[in-house]
Design an enzyme around this catalytic site. Structure first.
Site, short mmCIF file in Angstrom:
data_model
loop_
_atom_site.label_atom_id
_atom_site.label_comp_id
_atom_site.label_asym_id
_atom_site.label_seq_id
_atom_site.Cartn_x
_atom_site.Cartn_y
_atom_site.Cartn_z
N ASP A 168 0.81 -1.22 0.00
CA ASP A 168 0.00 0.00 0.00
C ASP A 168 0.85 1.27 0.00
O ASP A 168 0.68 2.12 0.86
CB ASP A 168 -0.89 -0.07 1.25
CG ASP A 168 -1.84 1.11 1.38
OD1 ASP A 168 -2.33 1.58 0.34
OD2 ASP A 168 -2.08 1.55 2.51
N GLU A 419 3.85 -7.84 7.53
CA GLU A 419 2.57 -8.46 7.17
C GLU A 419 2.65 -9.57 6.13
O GLU A 419 1.90 -9.56 5.15
CB GLU A 419 1.60 -7.38 6.70
CG GLU A 419 1.32 -6.33 7.75
CD GLU A 419 0.38 -5.23 7.28
OE1 GLU A 419 0.08 -5.15 6.08
OE2 GLU A 419 -0.06 -4.44 8.13
N TYR A 475 -6.12 -3.09 13.27
CA TYR A 475 -7.02 -2.01 12.84
C TYR A 475 -8.44 -2.24 13.35
O TYR A 475 -9.41 -2.14 12.60
CB TYR A 475 -6.99 -1.91 11.32
CG TYR A 475 -5.68 -1.30 10.83
CD1 TYR A 475 -5.56 0.06 10.61
CD2 TYR A 475 -4.56 -2.10 10.64
CE1 TYR A 475 -4.37 0.62 10.19
CE2 TYR A 475 -3.36 -1.54 10.23
CZ TYR A 475 -3.27 -0.18 10.00
OH TYR A 475 -2.09 0.38 9.60
N GLU A 513 1.38 -0.75 13.99
CA GLU A 513 0.39 -0.03 13.18
C GLU A 513 -0.95 -0.09 13.88
O GLU A 513 -1.34 -1.12 14.42
CB GLU A 513 0.22 -0.66 11.78
CG GLU A 513 1.36 -0.41 10.84
CD GLU A 513 1.10 -0.92 9.42
OE1 GLU A 513 -0.08 -1.06 9.04
OE2 GLU A 513 2.09 -1.18 8.72
#
Ligand code: CKX
Length: 603
Positions: A168, A419, A475, A513
Site C-alpha cells: 500500500d 505483514e 485495525y 500499526e
C-alpha cells in the site's frame, strides 16, 4: 560477504567524495531495447532532463509517465580528477529502485537487485582520470513474487505495463538518493563495527575493523568537544571509556571514532564516524536501553512527500523530526524498507529509536493486502516456485541492511518483514532461515522482529516465536468493525489481547500499526469514519485497550503523515491515516498523541 564496503562516504586527507547530484539525462525504454542497442555506449535516445536524486513519477504531467512500468535509463558525464592516481575509484548510489545495471564509459561496472540499499561500483579500471567520463544507468521498476517488495506486472492490451504492488504505497522509482564519486586508497578500511558493555559509570567499546591490503589499525575516540578520550591499536580490541556519556533516548551524546590504517608508521587511510554508547536488551517483557525500560512512542513512517515522492530531502527530514519531537515521540519504524542513510544520522543526533525494516512487504498474494487482512484467507505464498529466489534476495538485503546500519546507535532493532502470510509451515521454515541469518550478521545482536497483521492471530501464527519482541499491526475500529461498531471492535481487540496474554510469552508487544483514514477537510460531530473526530476517538479507544495489557511496551501509530498509494476504491489520492497531513501539519489526533506521549504514565 558483500563485495564492496557499505561505509557511508567520507572525505579527508586520504579519501575524496564528490557529489554527482544534479541534472542528468533520462529516457523511458518501454521496449527494453536499450541493452541490446547499447545505449550505454551510444547515448540514450529521446532523453529529457531529470534531476538526480528524484523519483520520476510525480514530476511528469502525463499518466503514462507517472505510472510507467518497465525499463528506463539515466545518463550523465562526470569529470574524474587525476590527482589521485594511486586511489581506487568507486561510484556509490544511495539506492536505485528497484534494479540496476551501471555502465562507466560503456563498460558494465555493477548490477544490483533491490531498490533501497546502496549500489557500489568499482570503476577503477573503467574510469579515465583527468577526463570526462560517460555514465549510463539502466533501471527497472517492475515487481514480481521474488522481488523485495513483492508485486506483479499487468500488461494492458496496448502493451503498456502497469506495476501492481502487493503493498500500500506508491511504487516510486529511479535514482532517489545521492550519488557520489569516491576515491579511496588501494589499501583501505572497508568496514568496522562496535559493541558496547556498560560497567557502572564506565564503558567498554569493543571494536572490530576490516581493511584491505597490509598495515595495522589505530583507533581513537573523541568526545563532543573534540578531545581525545582513548585510543587503541589492532584490528580488534576494546576501548575503555571512563565516565562514559551514554547515548540516551531523546538525549543523544555522540562520540567521534577515528580509524586509521598504518603501514610502517605511515597513515594510508582514515575513516571517521559518529557513534553513541548504548545497550539494547529485551528482558522481563520490556525493552531496555542502557538498563532503563523504555516505552516506544511514535510512528510507522514512509519516505514520501509531494512532488519529491521518495527522494531524500534534508528539509523534509528535519520537519519530520521536529513534528515527532513536538508530540513527544521517541521512535519510528522505517516501514517498509531501509530509508536513506541520512535519516539514521539525524535519528542518531536526536536520540530517536529506530526499528529498521527490510523491504520484505507484500508477501501475501493480494493486490492490496490491507484489503485481504483479517479475512483469514490462506494464500500459499511460501509454497510457490518463486520462494527460493525470494529467499535469496531477502537474505542478501538483510545482509546489506545490517552491514549498512549496524553502527547507528539509533537502530535498536531490525524488522525482517511486514505483514507476510505467517500461518503455514512454509512460512515458518522460510522465516526461521531468515532470522537465523540475521542473528549471525549483527555484531550487536540487536532484537529481531517483524510486523504481523490480523491473520497472524495467536492461534494461527506459526512465526511469532521467532520474534524477540512481537509487533502487531491492528485495525480494530477501522478494517474491523469500524464506525458505529467500534464498541464491538474494542471487544474483539480485548479478546485477541487476552489470547496473547494466555500464551505467557514474557516478551514485549509493540503495536507497529493502528490507524484510521482521516481527511484533513472533514469534521463531524459526533465523528464518523474519515473525519478528524473519528480519528481522535479511534486513537483514544485503542489506547484504552492497550493500557489494559502491561506486556504492551510500545505504540507506533500508522502513519506519521498521509502518503501516496496506488489508486483504488480504498484510497482517496493516497492513504490518509496520517496523524499529520502530507505537508506536515497536525490533524486533531496529533494533539491526542501529544497529550498522551507527554504524560508520565508511559515510561
Ligand atoms: N498495513 C491491515 C500495511 C501498510 C498499510 C496499512 C493500511 C496496512 C493495514 C493492514 O503499508 O498502509 O491499510 O493503511
Amino acid at each position: 560477504m558483500l563485495k564492496y564496503s557499505e561505509l557511508y562516504p567520507c572525505s579527508n586527507a586520504y579519501r575524496s567524495k564528490v557529489s554527482l547530484d544534479g541534472l542528468w539525462k533520462f529516457s523511458f525504454d518501454p521496449d527494453s531495447a536499450g541493452k541490446e542497442e547499447e545505449w550505454f555506449k551510444k547515448g540514450i535516445p529521446n532523453a529529457c532532463p531529470m534531476p538526480v536524486p528524484s523519483a520520476f513519477a510525480d514530476l511528469f504531467t502525463k499518466e503514462e509517465e507517472r505510472d510507467y512500468g518497465g525499463d528506463f535509463w539515466y545518463a550523465t558525464e562526470f569529470y574524474c580528477p587525476d590527482d589521485m592516481q594511486d586511489r581506487n575509484c568507486f561510484l556509490r548510489f544511495g539506492s536505485i529502485t528497484h534494479r540496476a545495471a551501471v555502465y562507466c564509459n560503456g563498460q558494465l561496472v555493477a548490477e544490483h537487485e533491490g531498490g533501497f540499499l546502496p549500489v557500489v561500483c568499482d570503476i577503477t579500471d573503467a574510469v579515465r582520470r583527468g577526463e570526462a567520463n560517460q555514465l549510463a544507468v539502466w533501471v527497472n521498476n517492475e515487481l514480481n513474487e521474488s522481488s523485495l517488495p513483492c508485486g506483479s506486472v499487468k500488461v494492458l492490451a496496448s502493451g503498456r505495463k502497469l506495476v501492481k504492488p502487493y503493498f500500500d504505497f506508491f511504487n516510486y522509482a529511479g535514482i532517489q538518493r545521492s550519488v557520489y564519486l569516491l576515491q579511496i586508497p588501494k589499501h583501505a578500511i572497508t568496514d568496522y563495527s562496535v559493541t558496547y558493555e556498560l560497567k557502572g559509570e564506565n564503558a567498554n567499546i569493543n571494536y572490530q575493523a576490516v581493511h584491505s591490503g597490509e598495515g595495522s589499525i589505530r583507533v581513537s575516540l573523541y568526545d563532543r568537544e573534540g578531545s581525545l578520550v582513548v585510543s587503541g591499536e589492532g584490528s580488534q580490541g576494546s576501548l575503555f571509556v571512563e565516565k562514559a556519556h551514554l547515548w540516551k533516548v531523546r538525549n543523544a551524546y555522540l562520540y567521534t571514532i577515528k580509524l586509521e590504517l598504518v603501514q610502517d608508521g605511515r597513515v594510508m587511510d582514515e575513516y571517521t564516524d559518529r557513534i553513541g554508547i548504548r545497550t539494547v536488551e529485551i528482558k522481563d517483557g520490556k525493552i531496555w536501553i542502557n538498563g532503563e525500560a523504555v516505552y516506544l512512542k511514535g510512528y510507522g513512517k514512509h519516505e514520501d512527500f509531494d512532488v519529491l515522492g521518495r527522494t531524500f530531502n534534508w528539509s523534509v527530514a528535519k520537519r519530520d523530526f521536529e513534528c515527532m519531537k513536538w508530540n513527544g515521540a521517541n521512535c519510528f519504524r522505517t516501514s517498509h524498507y531501509p530509508y536513506a542513510e541520512e535519516w539514521y544520522q539525524m535519528a542518531d543526533e536526536e536520540g530517536f529509536l529506530v526499528i529498521d525494516e527490510v523491504a520484505a512487504v507484500g508477501m501475501m498474494r493480494s493486490f492490496a493486502n490491507f484489503a485481504a487482512a483479517g479475512t483469514g484467507k490462506y494464500t500459499y505464498f511460501f509454497e510457490a516456485p518463486t520462494v527460493p529466489e525470494l529467499k535469496k534476495n531477502h537474505m542478501l538485503q538483510v545482509e546489506e541492511m545490517i552491514m549498512r546500519d549496524k553502527n547507528h546507535p539509533s537502530v535498536i532493532a531490525f524488522s525482517l518483514f511486514n505483514e507476510p502470510e505467517t500461518t503455514s509451515d512454509g512460512a515458518a521454515e522460510y522465516f526461521r532461515d531468515i532470522f537465523e541469518t540475521a542473528r549471525k550478521l549483527d555484531p550487536q545482536h540487536r532484537p529481531l522482529t517483524g510486523a504481523m497483521e490480523k491473520n497472524s492471530a495467536p492461534d494461527k501464527c506459526k512465526c511469532y516465536h521467532l520474534l524477540d519482541f512481537i509487533c502487531l499491526n491492528r485495525y480494530y475500529g477501522w478494517y474491523i468493525s469500524g464506525g458505529p461498531e467500534i464498541e464491538e471492535a474494542m471487544e474483539l481487540f480485548a479478546e485477541e489481547m487476552k489470547a496473547w496474554e494466555e500464551k505467557k510469552l514474557n516478551v514485549p508487544f509493540v503495536f507497529t500499526e493502528f490507524g484510521a483514514d482521516t481527511l484533513g477537510s472533514e469534521h463531524k460531530l459526533p465523528g464518523v469514519m474519515w473525519t478528524q473526530e473519528y480519528q481522535e476517538k479511534y486513537m483514544e479507544k485503542n489506547f484504552e485497550i492497550m493500557d489494559q495489557f502491561p506486556f504492551v511496551q510500545g505504540e507506533l501509530a500508522w502513519n506519521f503523515a498521509d502518503f501516496q498509494a496506488q489508486e483504488g476504491i480504498m484510497r482517496v489520492n493516497g492513504n490518509k491515516k496520517g496523524i499529520f497531513t502530507r505537508n506536515r501539519q497536525p490533524k486533531n489526533a496529533a494533539y491526542v498523541l501529544k497529550r498522551r506521549w507527554e504524560s508520565s504514565h508511559l515510561c
